[in-house]
Motif scaffolding. Structure first.
Motif, PDB file in Angstrom:
ATOM      1  N   THR A   1       0.692  -1.422  -0.041  1.00  0.00           N
ATOM      2  CA  THR A   1       0.302   0.070  -0.306  1.00  0.00           C
ATOM      3  C   THR A   1       1.168   1.180   0.263  1.00  0.00           C
ATOM      4  O   THR A   1       0.610   2.248  -1.100  1.00  0.00           O
ATOM      5  CB  THR A   1      -1.019  -0.107   0.976  1.00  0.00           C
ATOM      6  OG1 THR A   1      -1.685  -0.812   1.250  1.00  0.00           O
ATOM      7  CG2 THR A   1      -1.620   1.148   1.910  1.00  0.00           C
TER       8      THR A   1
ATOM      9  N   ASN B   1       1.420   6.721  -6.639  1.00  0.00           N
ATOM     10  CA  ASN B   1       0.445   7.087  -7.606  1.00  0.00           C
ATOM     11  C   ASN B   1       0.047   8.193  -6.307  1.00  0.00           C
ATOM     12  O   ASN B   1      -1.228   8.786  -6.989  1.00  0.00           O
ATOM     13  CB  ASN B   1      -0.555   5.829  -7.632  1.00  0.00           C
ATOM     14  CG  ASN B   1       0.001   5.242  -8.098  1.00  0.00           C
ATOM     15  OD1 ASN B   1       0.930   4.962  -9.670  1.00  0.00           O
ATOM     16  ND2 ASN B   1      -0.665   3.599  -8.141  1.00  0.00           N
TER      17      ASN B   1
ATOM     18  N   LYS C   1      -1.983  10.372  -3.457  1.00  0.00           N
ATOM     19  CA  LYS C   1      -2.913   8.967  -2.573  1.00  0.00           C
ATOM     20  C   LYS C   1      -4.361   8.775  -2.742  1.00  0.00           C
ATOM     21  O   LYS C   1      -4.614   8.125  -2.744  1.00  0.00           O
ATOM     22  CB  LYS C   1      -3.453  10.722  -1.862  1.00  0.00           C
ATOM     23  CG  LYS C   1      -2.892  10.783  -0.404  1.00  0.00           C
ATOM     24  CD  LYS C   1      -2.957  11.898   0.135  1.00  0.00           C
ATOM     25  CE  LYS C   1      -4.314  11.599   1.122  1.00  0.00           C
ATOM     26  NZ  LYS C   1      -4.483  12.731   1.888  1.00  0.00           N
ATOM     27  N   LYS C   2      -4.023   8.384  -4.452  1.00  0.00           N
ATOM     28  CA  LYS C   2      -5.384   8.103  -5.459  1.00  0.00           C
ATOM     29  C   LYS C   2      -4.725   5.835  -5.088  1.00  0.00           C
ATOM     30  O   LYS C   2      -4.485   5.067  -5.675  1.00  0.00           O
ATOM     31  CB  LYS C   2      -4.956   7.812  -6.492  1.00  0.00           C
ATOM     32  CG  LYS C   2      -4.949   9.224  -6.829  1.00  0.00           C
ATOM     33  CD  LYS C   2      -5.404   9.768  -8.797  1.00  0.00           C
ATOM     34  CE  LYS C   2      -4.847  10.859  -8.735  1.00  0.00           C
ATOM     35  NZ  LYS C   2      -4.993  11.829 -10.176  1.00  0.00           N
ATOM     36  N   THR C   3      -6.289   5.752  -3.871  1.00  0.00           N
ATOM     37  CA  THR C   3      -6.165   4.111  -3.325  1.00  0.00           C
ATOM     38  C   THR C   3      -7.338   3.800  -3.185  1.00  0.00           C
ATOM     39  O   THR C   3      -7.621   4.897  -2.742  1.00  0.00           O
ATOM     40  CB  THR C   3      -4.547   3.862  -2.585  1.00  0.00           C
ATOM     41  OG1 THR C   3      -4.895   2.178  -2.694  1.00  0.00           O
ATOM     42  CG2 THR C   3      -4.992   4.325  -1.190  1.00  0.00           C
ATOM     43  N   ARG C   4      -7.746   2.721  -3.227  1.00  0.00           N
ATOM     44  CA  ARG C   4      -9.042   2.321  -2.205  1.00  0.00           C
ATOM     45  C   ARG C   4      -8.487   1.580  -1.738  1.00  0.00           C
ATOM     46  O   ARG C   4      -9.875   0.837  -0.614  1.00  0.00           O
ATOM     47  CB  ARG C   4     -10.162   1.393  -4.148  1.00  0.00           C
ATOM     48  CG  ARG C   4      -9.807   2.043  -4.693  1.00  0.00           C
ATOM     49  CD  ARG C   4     -10.703   1.593  -5.667  1.00  0.00           C
ATOM     50  NE  ARG C   4     -12.178   0.558  -5.082  1.00  0.00           N
ATOM     51  CZ  ARG C   4     -13.831   0.531  -4.931  1.00  0.00           C
ATOM     52  NH1 ARG C   4     -13.281   2.025  -5.574  1.00  0.00           N
ATOM     53  NH2 ARG C   4     -14.209   0.380  -4.268  1.00  0.00           N
ATOM     54  N   ARG C   5      -7.475   1.530  -0.670  1.00  0.00           N
ATOM     55  CA  ARG C   5      -7.090   1.019   0.487  1.00  0.00           C
ATOM     56  C   ARG C   5      -6.953   1.845   1.427  1.00  0.00           C
ATOM     57  O   ARG C   5      -6.950   2.451   1.918  1.00  0.00           O
ATOM     58  CB  ARG C   5      -5.152   0.386   0.455  1.00  0.00           C
ATOM     59  CG  ARG C   5      -5.416  -1.155  -0.748  1.00  0.00           C
ATOM     60  CD  ARG C   5      -4.084  -1.550  -0.708  1.00  0.00           C
ATOM     61  NE  ARG C   5      -3.898  -2.586  -1.496  1.00  0.00           N
ATOM     62  CZ  ARG C   5      -3.554  -3.333  -1.195  1.00  0.00           C
ATOM     63  NH1 ARG C   5      -2.671  -3.937   0.356  1.00  0.00           N
ATOM     64  NH2 ARG C   5      -3.495  -4.692  -1.503  1.00  0.00           N
ATOM     65  N   CYS C   6      -7.537   1.054   2.383  1.00  0.00           N
ATOM     66  CA  CYS C   6      -7.426   2.302   3.680  1.00  0.00           C
ATOM     67  C   CYS C   6      -6.004   1.915   3.759  1.00  0.00           C
ATOM     68  O   CYS C   6      -5.433   1.657   4.479  1.00  0.00           O
ATOM     69  CB  CYS C   6      -8.654   1.396   5.241  1.00  0.00           C
ATOM     70  SG  CYS C   6      -8.750   2.435   6.289  1.00  0.00           S
TER      71      CYS C   6
ATOM     72  N   ASP D   1     -13.716   7.733   8.493  1.00  0.00           N
ATOM     73  CA  ASP D   1     -14.235   6.840   7.929  1.00  0.00           C
ATOM     74  C   ASP D   1     -15.372   6.275   8.291  1.00  0.00           C
ATOM     75  O   ASP D   1     -16.172   5.820   8.138  1.00  0.00           O
ATOM     76  CB  ASP D   1     -14.077   6.173   9.688  1.00  0.00           C
ATOM     77  CG  ASP D   1     -12.328   6.175  10.228  1.00  0.00           C
ATOM     78  OD1 ASP D   1     -11.243   6.881   9.099  1.00  0.00           O
ATOM     79  OD2 ASP D   1     -11.469   6.481  10.515  1.00  0.00           O
TER      80      ASP D   1
ATOM     81  N   GLU E   1     -16.803   6.800   4.683  1.00  0.00           N
ATOM     82  CA  GLU E   1     -16.395   5.862   4.561  1.00  0.00           C
ATOM     83  C   GLU E   1     -17.060   4.151   4.019  1.00  0.00           C
ATOM     84  O   GLU E   1     -17.607   3.620   3.396  1.00  0.00           O
ATOM     85  CB  GLU E   1     -14.828   5.874   4.460  1.00  0.00           C
ATOM     86  CG  GLU E   1     -14.127   4.077   3.509  1.00  0.00           C
ATOM     87  CD  GLU E   1     -14.014   4.587   1.954  1.00  0.00           C
ATOM     88  OE1 GLU E   1     -14.097   3.894   1.452  1.00  0.00           O
ATOM     89  OE2 GLU E   1     -13.815   6.558   1.970  1.00  0.00           O
TER      90      GLU E   1
ATOM     91  N   HIS F   1     -20.234   1.602   1.855  1.00  0.00           N
ATOM     92  CA  HIS F   1     -19.919   0.066   1.460  1.00  0.00           C
ATOM     93  C   HIS F   1     -20.712  -0.290   2.223  1.00  0.00           C
ATOM     94  O   HIS F   1     -20.963  -0.450   3.101  1.00  0.00           O
ATOM     95  CB  HIS F   1     -19.018  -0.087   2.078  1.00  0.00           C
ATOM     96  CG  HIS F   1     -16.980   1.196   0.591  1.00  0.00           C
ATOM     97  ND1 HIS F   1     -17.051   0.764  -0.042  1.00  0.00           N
ATOM     98  CD2 HIS F   1     -16.540   1.048   1.166  1.00  0.00           C
ATOM     99  CE1 HIS F   1     -15.787   1.643  -0.962  1.00  0.00           C
ATOM    100  NE2 HIS F   1     -15.813   2.269   0.230  1.00  0.00           N
TER     101      HIS F   1
END
Length: 142
Positions: free
Chosen positions: A54, A61, A63-68, A135, A138, A142
């Motif tokens: 991560t 890349n 801060k573009k990530t889908r990971r927490c 949080d 987020e 989902h």
């Protein structure tokens, strides 16, 4: 009624309520319990591998990530860790200065000690509220 004691001009108070909890030592815990309760070396390695993956992804890349990233900010943003340390030191310094002030005046005012800590740690409270709101948002998505 709380018990009090004197030591070098300071009062020490103890709560009359007792909450005793016995914790078994390592020799009293079975291997099966240890395996159930604690992470294995492989689980720790897998977790660290995922964290590093991560971190590398974010470094490449942005801060573009889908990971927490909650809880691993210190690996991604070194300045974050340094700022938190500075802020923590400021809280400690504020309390120590208030203690010195009170000692000089010959007083003990726990409310002022609390206020010194509260004021100096407002950044942490605000950050926690902001992170909690993010949080919650987020999770609701989902």
């Amino acid at each position: 009624m709380a018990q009090s004691g004197e030591h070098s001009g300071r009062n020490i108070s103890f709560s009359p309520e007792k909450d005793v909890r016995y914790v078994r030592n390592l020799q009293q815990i079975s291997d099966d319990e240890k395996a159930y309760l604690w992470s294995s070396d492989k689980e720790r390695d897998d977790t660290m591998h995922s964290i590093l993956k991560t971190v590398r992804m974010i470094q490449m890349n942005g801060k573009k990530t889908r990971r927490c990233i909650r809880g691993i900010e210190q690996y991604i943003f070194p300045e974050f860790t340094e700022q938190k340390k500075i802020n923590k030191d400021c809280v400690l310094l504020a309390v120590l200065q208030e203690q010195d002030r009170q000692k000089t005046l010959g007083i003990y005012d726990p409310e002022e000690l609390r206020n010194a800590s509260k004021s100096a740690s407002e950044w942490a409270r605000n950050l926690a509220l902001k992170d909690g709101a993010e949080d919650a948002k987020e999770v609701s998505l989902h």
